[in-house]
Scaffold this motif. Structure first.
Motif, short mmCIF file in Angstrom:
data_model
loop_
_atom_site.label_atom_id
_atom_site.label_comp_id
_atom_site.label_asym_id
_atom_site.label_seq_id
_atom_site.Cartn_x
_atom_site.Cartn_y
_atom_site.Cartn_z
N ASP A 87 0.83 -1.21 0.00
CA ASP A 87 0.00 0.00 0.00
C ASP A 87 0.87 1.26 0.00
N ALA A 88 1.96 1.22 0.76
CA ALA A 88 2.84 2.39 0.86
C ALA A 88 3.52 2.69 -0.47
N LEU A 89 3.80 1.64 -1.25
CA LEU A 89 4.52 1.82 -2.51
C LEU A 89 3.60 1.92 -3.71
N HIS A 90 2.31 1.75 -3.48
CA HIS A 90 1.35 1.87 -4.59
C HIS A 90 1.41 3.28 -5.17
N GLY A 91 1.44 3.35 -6.47
CA GLY A 91 1.53 4.65 -7.13
C GLY A 91 2.95 5.11 -7.38
N HIS A 92 3.92 4.32 -6.93
CA HIS A 92 5.33 4.66 -7.14
C HIS A 92 6.02 3.68 -8.07
N GLY A 93 5.23 2.86 -8.76
CA GLY A 93 5.80 1.93 -9.73
C GLY A 93 6.32 0.64 -9.14
N VAL A 94 6.06 0.41 -7.84
CA VAL A 94 6.61 -0.77 -7.16
C VAL A 94 5.47 -1.72 -6.77
N HIS A 95 5.64 -2.96 -7.17
CA HIS A 95 4.64 -4.01 -6.92
C HIS A 95 5.14 -4.93 -5.81
N VAL A 96 4.30 -5.18 -4.82
CA VAL A 96 4.65 -6.10 -3.73
C VAL A 96 3.72 -7.30 -3.78
N MET A 97 4.30 -8.49 -3.73
CA MET A 97 3.52 -9.72 -3.81
C MET A 97 3.92 -10.67 -2.69
N ALA A 98 2.94 -11.13 -1.92
CA ALA A 98 3.17 -12.13 -0.88
C ALA A 98 2.87 -13.51 -1.45
N VAL A 99 3.75 -14.45 -1.19
CA VAL A 99 3.59 -15.82 -1.67
C VAL A 99 3.34 -16.71 -0.45
N ARG A 100 2.24 -17.47 -0.49
CA ARG A 100 1.86 -18.30 0.65
C ARG A 100 1.85 -19.77 0.25
N PRO A 101 2.97 -20.44 0.34
CA PRO A 101 2.98 -21.88 0.05
C PRO A 101 2.46 -22.66 1.26
N GLY A 102 1.96 -23.87 0.97
CA GLY A 102 1.71 -24.82 2.03
C GLY A 102 3.00 -25.57 2.32
N PHE A 103 2.91 -26.85 2.54
CA PHE A 103 4.10 -27.66 2.83
C PHE A 103 4.94 -27.78 1.57
N VAL A 104 6.21 -27.38 1.66
CA VAL A 104 7.13 -27.48 0.53
C VAL A 104 8.25 -28.46 0.92
N SER A 125 6.50 -35.12 8.40
CA SER A 125 5.52 -35.82 7.57
C SER A 125 4.88 -34.83 6.63
N PRO A 126 4.95 -35.05 5.31
CA PRO A 126 4.36 -34.10 4.36
C PRO A 126 2.87 -33.90 4.61
N ALA A 127 2.45 -32.66 4.61
CA ALA A 127 1.03 -32.35 4.76
C ALA A 127 0.33 -32.59 3.43
N PRO A 128 -1.00 -32.69 3.44
CA PRO A 128 -1.74 -32.80 2.18
C PRO A 128 -1.41 -31.64 1.24
N MET A 129 -1.40 -31.93 -0.05
CA MET A 129 -1.12 -30.93 -1.08
C MET A 129 0.31 -30.41 -1.02
N ALA A 130 1.25 -31.21 -0.50
CA ALA A 130 2.65 -30.82 -0.47
C ALA A 130 3.17 -30.64 -1.90
N VAL A 131 4.09 -29.70 -2.07
CA VAL A 131 4.65 -29.41 -3.39
C VAL A 131 6.17 -29.32 -3.28
N GLY A 132 6.83 -29.26 -4.42
CA GLY A 132 8.26 -29.04 -4.47
C GLY A 132 8.57 -27.58 -4.75
N PRO A 133 9.83 -27.16 -4.62
CA PRO A 133 10.21 -25.77 -4.87
C PRO A 133 9.83 -25.28 -6.26
#
Length: 251
Positions: free
Chosen positions: A173-190, A199-207
């Motif tokens: 929000d602070a950088l909005h309008g200044h050409g900077v995009h911020v993205m949060a990435v929320r993986p489950g078990f990797v 123990s791998p959780a359901p829907m585990a993925v690789g990098p």
């Protein structure tokens, strides 16, 4: 600058020996990224990551960086930005910690919080200010689904990711309008070294699955990316369960 598909030409990775970070870097180098700074504590893993990216054709420099040494962040990261514009920062450092130890030894919990949250706030603000001055760029923050609702089994780690999520939202929000995009990435078990032995959780993925999601999120200029995508709906249900019900779940 980024190309028409949002792929950066230059990339700064904070947490340069992270398996997820290196998977993202490899995927971007395979597209158009040509200059990479891998920032992290000096180690064979950091050097091996750099060599692997060089083999793919990227120009790679390693940068000594420690999330805990916040007093050095402005100087260390400032030197990177002084070399030229950075199109993307990938904030990928973090520790899982040991929940049982954290409850026995509060200092252990504090260290997890300092790495995952305090260090990220420091580095994120430094990079955000630099990108605001250059007028463009993306900051990609590697968070976790654990931040959606603290679970008994890892509430110290989850609380740090909840704080990180809130910080990423506010920074965006602070950088909005200044050409900077911020993205949060929320993986489950990797499946990485950090989760080895668990123990791998359901829907585990690789990098590589996380890397693919990051690339797609950059193309869409998404604010939040879930990996896998259906984790969004799973966590929405868990987030809104009554507390009495949630406490009875084996989580």
């Amino acid at each position: 600058m980024k190309d028409a598909f949002g792929i950066p030409q230059s990339l700064l990775v904070l947490g340069g020996s992270s398996e997820i970070a290196l998977a993202v870097a490899r995927r971007l180098v395979a597209r158009r990224t040509r200059t990479v700074w891998l920032a992290g504590r000096p180690s064979p893993a950091l050097e091996a990551g750099a060599e692997g990216l060089r083999a793919l054709g990227a120009e790679v420099r390693t940068v000594p960086f420690d999330a805990l040494e916040t007093a050095t962040h402005e100087e260390v990261l400032g030197k990177v930005f002084a070399e030229g514009d950075v199109d993307m920062v990938l904030l990928a450092f973090g520790v899982l910690g040991d929940q049982r130890r954290a409850e026995r030894e509060p200092a252990s919990a504090v260290r997890t919080a300092q790495v995952n949250y305090t260090g990220a706030v420091s580095a994120g603000l430094v990079c955000g200010a630099a990108m605001r001055r250059q007028g463009h760029g993306s900051i990609v923050v590697l968070s976790s689904v654990a931040g959606e609702r603290a679970r008994r089994s890892n509430f110290v780690y989850g609380s740090t990711k909840a704080g990180l999520d809130a910080f990423a939202q506010g920074l965006g929000d602070a950088l909005h309008g200044h050409g900077v995009h911020v993205m949060a990435v929320r993986p489950g078990f990797v499946r990485t070294r950090m989760t080895e032995g668990l123990s791998p959780a359901p829907m585990a993925v690789g990098p590589e699955a996380v890397a693919e999601a990051v690339e797609e999120g950059l193309r869409r200029r998404a604010a939040t990316v879930w990996v896998p995508a259906r984790m969004r709906w799973v966590m929405a249900v868990l987030r809104h369960l009554p507390r009495a019900v949630f406490r009875r779940l084996p989580v």
